[in-house]
Design an enzyme around this catalytic site. Structure first.
Site, PDB file in Angstrom:
ATOM      1  N   ARG A  32      -1.030  -4.772  -7.721  1.00  0.00           N
ATOM      2  CA  ARG A  32       0.070  -3.478  -7.897  1.00  0.00           C
ATOM      3  C   ARG A  32      -0.421  -2.158  -7.397  1.00  0.00           C
ATOM      4  NH1 ARG A  32       0.004   1.388 -10.255  1.00  0.00           N
ATOM      5  NH2 ARG A  32      -1.613   0.838 -11.606  1.00  0.00           N
ATOM      6  N   ASP A  33      -1.712  -1.597  -8.229  1.00  0.00           N
ATOM      7  CA  ASP A  33      -2.016  -0.325  -7.641  1.00  0.00           C
ATOM      8  C   ASP A  33      -2.769  -0.468  -6.069  1.00  0.00           C
ATOM      9  OD1 ASP A  33      -3.025   2.360  -7.622  1.00  0.00           O
ATOM     10  OD2 ASP A  33      -4.002   2.184  -9.514  1.00  0.00           O
ATOM     11  N   HIS A 225      -9.407   3.715 -16.205  1.00  0.00           N
ATOM     12  CA  HIS A 225      -8.910   3.750 -14.506  1.00  0.00           C
ATOM     13  C   HIS A 225      -9.362   4.365 -13.724  1.00  0.00           C
ATOM     14  CE1 HIS A 225      -5.184   1.970 -12.489  1.00  0.00           C
ATOM     15  NE2 HIS A 225      -5.415   3.132 -11.928  1.00  0.00           N
ATOM     16  N   HIS A 227     -10.138   5.797  -9.982  1.00  0.00           N
ATOM     17  CA  HIS A 227     -10.231   5.643  -8.493  1.00  0.00           C
ATOM     18  C   HIS A 227     -11.605   6.299  -7.993  1.00  0.00           C
ATOM     19  CE1 HIS A 227      -6.004   4.398  -7.788  1.00  0.00           C
ATOM     20  NE2 HIS A 227      -5.701   4.969  -9.060  1.00  0.00           N
ATOM     21  N   CYS A 258      -2.083   6.086  -5.086  1.00  0.00           N
ATOM     22  CA  CYS A 258      -0.722   6.298  -5.587  1.00  0.00           C
ATOM     23  C   CYS A 258      -0.154   7.081  -4.472  1.00  0.00           C
ATOM     24  CB  CYS A 258      -0.788   6.918  -6.952  1.00  0.00           C
ATOM     25  SG  CYS A 258       0.705   7.484  -7.488  1.00  0.00           S
ATOM     26  N   ASN A 267      -8.759   2.215  -5.892  1.00  0.00           N
ATOM     27  CA  ASN A 267      -9.608   2.191  -7.286  1.00  0.00           C
ATOM     28  C   ASN A 267     -10.920   1.724  -7.259  1.00  0.00           C
ATOM     29  OD1 ASN A 267      -6.439   1.175  -7.517  1.00  0.00           O
ATOM     30  ND2 ASN A 267      -7.182   1.651  -9.524  1.00  0.00           N
TER      31      ASN A 267
HETATM   32  P1  HMG Z   1      15.329   8.658 -10.541  1.00  0.00           P
HETATM   33  O1  HMG Z   1      15.586   8.860  -9.222  1.00  0.00           O
HETATM   34  O2  HMG Z   1      15.137   9.982 -11.329  1.00  0.00           O
HETATM   35  O3  HMG Z   1      16.258   7.745 -11.347  1.00  0.00           O
HETATM   36  O4  HMG Z   1      13.828   8.177 -10.631  1.00  0.00           O
HETATM   37  P2  HMG Z   1      17.452   7.963 -11.949  1.00  0.00           P
HETATM   38  O5  HMG Z   1      17.338   7.506 -13.470  1.00  0.00           O
HETATM   39  O6  HMG Z   1      18.017   9.381 -11.735  1.00  0.00           O
HETATM   40  O7  HMG Z   1      18.354   6.807 -11.369  1.00  0.00           O
HETATM   41  C1  HMG Z   1      18.934   6.995  -9.992  1.00  0.00           C
HETATM   42  C2  HMG Z   1      19.372   5.607  -9.526  1.00  0.00           C
HETATM   43  O8  HMG Z   1      18.191   4.551  -9.525  1.00  0.00           O
HETATM   44  C3  HMG Z   1      20.172   4.800 -10.390  1.00  0.00           C
HETATM   45  O9  HMG Z   1      21.063   4.013  -9.548  1.00  0.00           O
HETATM   46  C4  HMG Z   1      19.298   3.690 -11.157  1.00  0.00           C
HETATM   47  O10 HMG Z   1      19.886   2.856 -11.595  1.00  0.00           O
HETATM   48  C5  HMG Z   1      18.217   3.426 -10.060  1.00  0.00           C
HETATM   49  P3  HMG Z   1      22.604   4.295  -8.956  1.00  0.00           P
HETATM   50  O11 HMG Z   1      23.410   4.506 -10.276  1.00  0.00           O
HETATM   51  O12 HMG Z   1      22.343   5.848  -8.367  1.00  0.00           O
HETATM   52  O13 HMG Z   1      22.958   3.289  -8.220  1.00  0.00           O
HETATM   53  N1  HMG Z   1      17.086   2.887 -10.754  1.00  0.00           N
HETATM   54  C6  HMG Z   1      16.392   2.029 -10.787  1.00  0.00           C
HETATM   55  N2  HMG Z   1      16.631   0.823  -9.892  1.00  0.00           N
HETATM   56  C7  HMG Z   1      15.763   0.141  -9.886  1.00  0.00           C
HETATM   57  N3  HMG Z   1      14.743  -0.148 -10.793  1.00  0.00           N
HETATM   58  C8  HMG Z   1      14.373   0.950 -11.626  1.00  0.00           C
HETATM   59  C9  HMG Z   1      15.388   2.031 -11.597  1.00  0.00           C
HETATM   60  N4  HMG Z   1      15.417   3.232 -12.403  1.00  0.00           N
HETATM   61  C10 HMG Z   1      16.386   3.980 -11.986  1.00  0.00           C
HETATM   62  N5  HMG Z   1      13.390   0.935 -12.473  1.00  0.00           N
HETATM   63  C11 HMG Z   1      12.034   6.786 -11.727  1.00  0.00           C
HETATM   64  C12 HMG Z   1      13.148   7.752 -11.601  1.00  0.00           C
HETATM   65  C13 HMG Z   1      11.294   6.835 -12.693  1.00  0.00           C
HETATM   66  C14 HMG Z   1      13.172   5.575 -11.480  1.00  0.00           C
HETATM   67  C15 HMG Z   1      11.369   6.645 -10.260  1.00  0.00           C
HETATM   68  O14 HMG Z   1      10.880   8.060 -10.389  1.00  0.00           O
HETATM   69  C16 HMG Z   1      10.368   5.956 -10.013  1.00  0.00           C
HETATM   70  O15 HMG Z   1      10.674   4.582  -9.664  1.00  0.00           O
HETATM   71  N6  HMG Z   1       8.732   6.292  -9.888  1.00  0.00           N
HETATM   72  C17 HMG Z   1       7.975   5.273  -9.823  1.00  0.00           C
HETATM   73  C18 HMG Z   1       6.716   5.867  -9.057  1.00  0.00           C
HETATM   74  C19 HMG Z   1       5.550   4.826  -8.945  1.00  0.00           C
HETATM   75  O16 HMG Z   1       6.078   3.675  -9.158  1.00  0.00           O
HETATM   76  N7  HMG Z   1       4.565   5.333  -8.768  1.00  0.00           N
HETATM   77  C20 HMG Z   1       3.189   4.583  -8.828  1.00  0.00           C
HETATM   78  C21 HMG Z   1       2.802   4.086 -10.114  1.00  0.00           C
HETATM   79  S1  HMG Z   1       1.841   5.127 -11.058  1.00  0.00           S
HETATM   80  C22 HMG Z   1       0.429   5.094 -10.553  1.00  0.00           C
HETATM   81  O17 HMG Z   1       0.003   4.525  -9.626  1.00  0.00           O
HETATM   82  C23 HMG Z   1      -0.922   5.712 -11.593  1.00  0.00           C
HETATM   83  C24 HMG Z   1      -1.691   4.427 -12.302  1.00  0.00           C
HETATM   84  O18 HMG Z   1      -2.121   3.586 -11.509  1.00  0.00           O
HETATM   85  C25 HMG Z   1      -2.474   5.218 -13.145  1.00  0.00           C
HETATM   86  C26 HMG Z   1      -3.511   6.150 -12.527  1.00  0.00           C
HETATM   87  O19 HMG Z   1      -4.079   5.872 -11.306  1.00  0.00           O
HETATM   88  O20 HMG Z   1      -3.506   7.252 -12.988  1.00  0.00           O
HETATM   89  C27 HMG Z   1      -0.684   3.679 -13.156  1.00  0.00           C
HETATM   90 MG    MG Z   2      -4.120   4.113 -10.248  1.00  0.00          MG
END
Ligand code: HMG
Ligand code: MG
Length: 315
Positions: A32-33, A225, A227, A258, A267
């Protein structure tokens, strides 16, 4: 084969055995990450093979993918297919990231039973990573956690930018504790403290863990966690272990980063973690040789060498 031939360190007791855990759960985030930041789409068969090899190497918690918006993280757009084709290893868990109710619906349709939500300790990263403000993110997660817990699904809470934020600079410990407590009070069974951009140092880790304990959160509910941007991940992990943390996130070969966090690199490498645990005599359940083989195999698929020091040394 003896431990010398396998290239394992000689376990040597520390002068002060103190409070190190007897066993550590490695939360493997390589699939994933590790992959989410890769620009070239990794074929589904390669991801499945990666997960199979990691489980064969003895890892039992394998974060598999994310049910996020596919446009936000194109690399993980195949989450539904991946879960459908995954052949789970006996006794292994395959948690996935879920940001909102739409993500939960997709995860439930895919029969997922283990999820993680991911919040930010800072305003800017909440906006950049979740398109929400700091307070609004909790409103997004609440229905996810209550529905999931109601269905008997374990929910982990991640908290990002716990030590520093590329836009806001240092993050006050009290701000991190306040955000983390909200995730635990919401129903998360565990809180993983993310050093998203790898700026933490051991004194800061100790200060944050002490602050959580002072606020009534036991270390048994905390995971770390790290990095490895500034090469501190292993030192930080050692500090966390000495304070009683026994769940550590890492990624095979040190893959990761990320896409929404400026300057985030890989990581903590699982191999580097395993080497240290082995040396400290802490049980971890991983076969280092097969893990290194897996990371070398994955590095070939990705077309560049693993950044892990242990992979380089043993490879
Ligand atoms: P948004 O654009 O604000 O979504 O994104 P929305 O709620 O306004 O919806 C817009 C459209 O997206 C809608 O479709 C929804 O149905 C669709 P429409 O009606 O326009 O056809 N939609 C989705 N479709 C599929 N799956 C979904 C989904 N949600 C809405 N889940 C959102 C908001 C949160 C979805 C977006 O910002 C997002 O996906 N962010 C994820 C970013 C990400 O994955 N970052 C990496 C992971 S975090 C990380 O790595 C840190 C970590 O490792 C810890 C660390 O290191 O600190 C965990
Ligand atoms: Mg991370």
């Amino acid at each position: 084969m003896g431990s010398r031939e396998l290239g394992l360190p000689m376990p040597v007791a520390a002068p002060e055995p103190a409070s190190l855990p007897a066993e550590v759960t490695i939360w493997e985030v390589g699939a994933r990450d590790g992959l989410q930041n890769e620009k070239e789409i990794v074929p589904l068969e390669v991801k499945l093979e990666f997960l199979r090899r990691l489980a064969d190497a003895g890892l039992v918690v394998l974060e598999a993918t994310s049910f996020v918006h596919p446009k936000w993280v194109p690399q993980l757009a195949d989450a539904t297919e991946l879960i459908a084709e995954l052949d789970p290893a006996p006794g292994a868990r395959y948690p996935v990231l879920v940001p909102n109710e739409r993500g939960l619906d997709r995860a439930l349709e895919a029969q997922v039973r283990d999820i993680a939500i991911f919040a930010s300790a800072t305003e800017t990263f909440a906006q950049r990573n979740l398109n929400s403000d700091l307070d609004g993110q909790f409103g997004m997660f609440e229905p996810v956690v209550s529905r999931a817990v109601g269905e008997g699904i374990a929910v982990r809470g991640y908290l990002s930018m716990c030590f520093g934020d590329p836009w806001e600079g240092p993050v006050p410990v009290e701000q991190v504790v306040a955000a983390g407590k909200r995730l635990l009070e919401m129903g998360c069974f565990q809180l993983s403290l993310g050093d998203t951009i790898g700026v933490a140092t051991p004194g800061h880790v100790e200060a944050l863990l002490r602050a959580f304990v002072a606020a009534g959160v036991g270390v048994d509910r905390l995971a770390v966690h790290f990095h490895d941007t500034y090469g501190q991940a292993l030192a930080n992990t050692h500090t966390a272990l000495r304070h009683g943390v026994s769940t550590v996130d890492s990624s095979a070969g040190g893959l990761g980063g990320c896409p929404y966090a400026k300057s985030a690199t890989g990581n903590l490498a699982t191999e580097d973690l395993v080497w240290m645990l082995e040396g400290l005599g802490i049980a971890h359940g991983v076969n280092l040789e097969s893990l290194v083989d897996t990371s070398r195999w994955m590095a070939e698929k990705l077309g560049r060498p693993s950044p892990s020091a242990v992979v380089k040394a043993l490879g």
